[in-house]
Design an enzyme around this catalytic site. Sequence first.
Site, PDB file in Angstrom:
ATOM      1  CE1 TYR A  76      -3.018  -3.039   0.656  1.00  0.00           C
ATOM      2  CE2 TYR A  76      -4.472  -1.247   1.250  1.00  0.00           C
ATOM      3  CZ  TYR A  76      -4.288  -2.567   0.902  1.00  0.00           C
ATOM      4  OH  TYR A  76      -5.358  -3.401   0.793  1.00  0.00           O
ATOM      5  CE  LYS A 119       0.733 -17.368   1.335  1.00  0.00           C
ATOM      6  NZ  LYS A 119       0.350 -18.722   1.660  1.00  0.00           N
ATOM      7  CG  ASP A 137      -2.500 -19.662   3.258  1.00  0.00           C
ATOM      8  OD1 ASP A 137      -1.725 -19.200   4.114  1.00  0.00           O
ATOM      9  OD2 ASP A 137      -2.191 -20.614   2.537  1.00  0.00           O
ATOM     10  CG  ASP A 153      -7.879  -3.625   2.935  1.00  0.00           C
ATOM     11  OD1 ASP A 153      -8.988  -3.452   3.466  1.00  0.00           O
ATOM     12  OD2 ASP A 153      -7.547  -3.053   1.879  1.00  0.00           O
TER      13      ASP A 153
END
Length: 417
Positions: free
Chosen positions: A163, A231, A284, A308
């Site tokens: 971002y 991740k 995930d 987000d």
Amino acid sequence: MSTYKHIQVPSHGEHITLGSDGAIQVPDEPILPFIEGDGTGPDIWKAASYVLDETVRKVYGGKRKISWVEIYAGEKSLKVYGENQWLPEETLEAIKEFKIAIKGPLTTPVGGGIRSINVALRQELDLYACVRPVRWFQGVPAPVKEPHKLDVVIFRENTEDVYSGIEFDANTSEANELIAFLKQKLPKKFVREGSALGVKPVSAFGSKRLVRRAIQFAIDKNLPSVTLVHKGNIMKFTEGGFMKWGYEAAKEFGDKVITEAEVYEKHGGKTPAGKVLIQDRIADAMFQQLLLRPDEYSVLATLNLNGDYLSDACAAQVGGLGLAPGANIGDRAAVFEATHGTAPKYAGLDKINPGSVLLSGVMMLQHLGWDEAADAIFRALSQTISHRKVTYDLARQMEGSTEVKCSEFGRLIAEAI
Ligand code: NAP
């Protein structure tokens, strides 16, 4: 006190100040800036501020009061300050001066000028932690069987990650130069010619200050755990770095925290009483966990993009965005905000749910340390929903409910205090 061109500071009220330890010192009548918001913003702000004022008056018997000051951003600011003044310097100045503000939703300008007012606010004021509590209110229709089991607070890093806005469009000279550089440095890696490219900066500084805030929150509120969501199995240095630096930040809290590894090695898998468990999960898997075993999680700390997605997914699980509050918090200022947009088709109809901005106000009261008022609003909101008198968004899903206007919903909540 600064002098302002269009902001009228009330004659009553005092400044919130910062102590030497950085903690806020709150007077009984703090001056607090608000941005009404665009579209449906005026409707929901009117209903929510009525509830906030009435609650503070009733709970503290007149000893405490909020002295509101209107500041401007978005479309209203264009009217007050003129062309292209989506986020005037005075607005930033006032938030810096008064330290805490609350805002309704703002239109994102289309075309040139400012990219997003919300992103600009976060960057200009270094509001690095986006805090989103997600819990279910009894009676709210939800798509899962046991929505009450989800009760989490998500701390999303607000300033870094993909971002950061560092992106190069496909086939531009910048993208092509960067591709040539990458091919030279990393001949074995595959980057297709003509790709668009983005950069994902993640720093130890940014990760640690976010994780520290999440852990301190868990300690202050006696919550059981902080989960670092990342991740890092794929993005070793950015997402993996976040996890590594998160555990380093946790060490600064000494024996107030304990890692999951220590719990299994030394305590037979059971967290000793009085300690906050620090654990990590791959992003995930976390989405699965929050659906399958939500009650095993409490505070989540994560990078910008994961945060987000996770915040909206969690909000959906308990019945949607109409009751989802948020805050953007930094070391020197905090801005509390409705998490939905301006819902322009309902503007001026006194129709939509003021719950999101009201619950952001509840977070603000908690931030001020006015927990009695915050708790009273939770109870009154739950009671009003359980009486099935709700705005259209909930009424259309709740059998036997009565649809009430936005202002009426506010009035019913205030009456229930
Ligand atoms: P939106 O304003 O969030 O509205 C989309 C739909 O969500 C509405 O039509 C309505 O659904 C439902 N909704 C939103 N808030 C609601 C509430 N309080 N009560 C009940 N239902 C609610 O999203 P958008 O139409 O994509 O965006 C409009 C503008 O807002 C854009 O300029 C966007 O950039 C901006 N925006 C601002 C913020 C912010 O300031 N934080 C955040 C997101 C978007 P139904 O039509 O099904 O009734």
